[in-house]
Design an enzyme around this catalytic site. Structure first.
Site, mmCIF file in Angstrom:
data_model
loop_
_atom_site.group_PDB
_atom_site.id
_atom_site.type_symbol
_atom_site.label_atom_id
_atom_site.label_comp_id
_atom_site.label_asym_id
_atom_site.label_seq_id
_atom_site.Cartn_x
_atom_site.Cartn_y
_atom_site.Cartn_z
ATOM 1 N N LYS A 110 0.821 -1.207 0.000
ATOM 2 C CA LYS A 110 0.000 0.000 0.000
ATOM 3 C C LYS A 110 0.863 1.269 0.000
ATOM 4 O O LYS A 110 0.445 2.310 -0.493
ATOM 5 C CB LYS A 110 -0.922 0.021 1.219
HETATM 6 C C1 LIG Z 1 -4.280 -4.700 0.145
HETATM 7 C C2 LIG Z 1 -3.488 -5.935 0.097
HETATM 8 C C3 LIG Z 1 -3.776 -6.938 -0.841
HETATM 9 C C4 LIG Z 1 -4.921 -6.831 -1.811
HETATM 10 O O1 LIG Z 1 -4.713 -5.824 -2.766
HETATM 11 P P1 LIG Z 1 -5.956 -5.224 -3.600
HETATM 12 O O2 LIG Z 1 -5.389 -4.107 -4.370
HETATM 13 O O3 LIG Z 1 -6.946 -4.767 -2.557
HETATM 14 O O4 LIG Z 1 -6.502 -6.321 -4.417
HETATM 15 C C5 LIG Z 1 -2.955 -8.052 -0.869
HETATM 16 N N1 LIG Z 1 -1.941 -8.204 0.014
HETATM 17 C C6 LIG Z 1 -1.656 -7.270 0.945
HETATM 18 C C7 LIG Z 1 -0.536 -7.509 1.896
HETATM 19 C C8 LIG Z 1 -2.417 -6.112 1.017
HETATM 20 O O5 LIG Z 1 -2.121 -5.185 1.944
#
Ligand SMILES: *Cc1c(COP(=O)(O)O)cnc(C)c1O
Length: 495
Positions: A110
């Protein structure tokens, strides 16, 4: 190149789309057309540092930002990543790679978007003469919340409030949020799961009275959830970056297709890969990997999206999602940008929890996307297997994607070059990774930090400081709320 909403609104600039997050008609903003980045430009990225690569991709997507503004923003954002750089590509085998996206301050992918979004937002405020305080509301399944708090912390003219589910985030994730510093940050626990938190935030955005109160206080609401195009655009960049690195090491020849396996929740990360494909990147299959919340796997198999199913709490909590918001953007492309078709599907989802895209759209979808889901037991076994075979320690989310790829290869014999998108540090989920690796139920009793130390000792790694220091930080956020009272709690938090 203007933006438009998946539900019909037209002619919005990139900076307006980023300021608003969600379109007033309830839709998501998408670029009016996909700019193409020539393969020669991708190859040239191989010698460029990541911020320069990212600025090139963002410049193609964001119409009313100047190249120099973007170069400055990416330089600032990605300076906060550790010595490995923002998006290193590691080879496990000649045709099997990991794209590590967890080297930012909060140890999950993120950060790739949320370190940059506040800069894009600040610029957007200036471009649009926005004088009010931008109040960013976030629902999080664990990782987004901390990354948003960290990204907006101390950014002038902004405030960030995060709602996280009281159950279903790891101890490290919870502590990361409730210890967040900064006078402009709020972290609030919601008694419920991620969908409760996300629906609550959507209700606040739709609440005209709340908006009026905010305006009276000199504030305007915005979103940092992955529905915001400012979240999506930075994610497109790392697919180009990975391809450039593959070219540079000779792992692929120019134009050769590369498969990506993506651990998927809200469908933002994998959608960014699809956008990269539409911008000319030779992307092969996109493996949409889910945990036992397998609504997307079923959708990609049947064309029916049906959220009427039990919600499972898993060891990959950032994928514990039944409503994948960004799928709306893919549907928009799939149906030839027919806003009324998208609106009808989304209405059906809201009222009956399901929609059916039909056989024609399904077969178009399956040309590129494949779904697979992996239960917790298999996820643990995969963590063990990859450690045994490759001496790489995976977090549970990444392990889900790795399993999806290994199974796909076994089923199809397709050994084309593939990249597993690695979304979190294993130390962010230390207890579950320790239980998986040591097959030791005693890890249950140990605290998360003891698990992290044991993992580090066994694997010859170091616990990242962002985790190791957590137990010593003071708790700064203690508010809790029922999903129904989120707006009220927020007003209380503002004082
Ligand atoms: C948010 C997240 C995901 C999923 O990603 P999306 O963009 O919501 O599909 C997968 N793994 C981790 C560690 C995340 O923080």
């Amino acid at each position: 190149m203007p933006f438009l909403s998946t539900r019909g609104e037209k002619n919005v600039t990139a900076s307006q789309a980023i300021l608003r997050g969600l379109a007033p008609d309830g839709g998501l903003y998408v670029p009016a057309a996909f700019p193409v980045i020539p393969l020669a430009d991708v190859a040239a990225m191989a010698t460029q540092p990541y911020p320069v690569r990212a600025a090139r991709v963002l410049g193609a997507l964001l119409d009313d930002y100047r190249q120099q503004e973007l170069a400055q923003a990416t330089a600032l954002a990605y300076a906060r990543f550790d010595g490995d750089g923002p998006a290193p590509l590691r080879a496990l085998a000649p045709n099997l790679h990991m794209l590590e996206l967890y080297h930012g301050p909060t140890l999950a992918f993120k950060d790739m978007a949320l370190q940059l979004l506040p800069h894009l937002t600040r610029l957007a405020m200036d471009k649009n003469g926005e004088q009010r305080e931008l109040f960013v509301l976030v629902a999080t399944s664990g990782d987004t919340g901390k990354a948003a708090l960290e990204g907006y912390c101390g950014v002038p003219g902004t405030r960030c409030a995060v709602f996280f589910p009281s159950q279903g985030v790891s101890e490290a994730q919870r502590l990361q949020m409730v210890t967040q510093a900064g006078a402009n940050t709020h972290a609030i626990a919601v008694c419920g799961n991620f969908d409760d938190a996300q629906n609550g935030v959507k209700r606040i955005f739709a609440d005209a009275d709340f908006a009026k109160t905010m305006h009276a206080q000199g504030r305007t609401l915005s979103s940092a959830n992955s529905i915001n195009f400012g979240r999506l655009a930075p994610q497109v960049a790392y697919y180009f970056s990975a391809y450039a690195d593959l070219l540079a090491t000779g792992a692929i020849t120019p134009g050769q297709r590369v498969h990506f396996a993506v651990p998927t929740g809200n469908f933002g990360n994998i959608l960014a890969a699809e956008y990269a494909r539409r911008m000319g990147l030779p992307v092969g299959k996109l493996l949409c990997a889910s945990n036992s919340n397998n609504v997307l796997t079923d959708f990609l198999a049947t064309g029916v999206y049906d959220a009427n199913r039990p919600f499972h709490q898993t060891i990959s909590p950032s994928m514990d999602i039944l409503i994948s918001s960004n799928l709306e953007r893919l549907l928009f492309e799939l149906c030839g940008r027919d806003a009324s078709a998208v609106s009808a599907w989304m209405r059906a989802l809201r009222t009956g929890g399901r929609y059916d895209i039909g056989a024609t759209h399904l077969s178009a979808l399956r040309g590129h996307f494949l779904g697979a889901w992996v239960d917790d037991g298999t996820t643990r076994a995969t963590i063990r297997q990859v450690w045994r075979d490759h001496r790489r320690l995976l977090d549970p989310h990444t392990a889900v994607a790795a399993r999806a790829l290994l199974d796909y290869r076994q089923q199809t014999g397709d050994m084309a070059p593939a990249v597993v998108v690695s979304t979190a540090s294993p130390f962010k989920f230390g207890r579950d990774v320790a239980q998986a690796l040591f097959e030791d139920p005693a890890a249950d009793a140990a605290d998360d930090f003891a698990c992290c130390r044991r993992l580090a000792d066994t694997c010859g790694l170091t616990v990242p400081p962002a985790i190791a220091q957590l137990p010593a930080l003071p708790i700064r956020h203690t508010l809790q709320t029922d999903p129904a009272d989120m707006a009220l709690t927020l007003l209380r938090a503002l004082g």
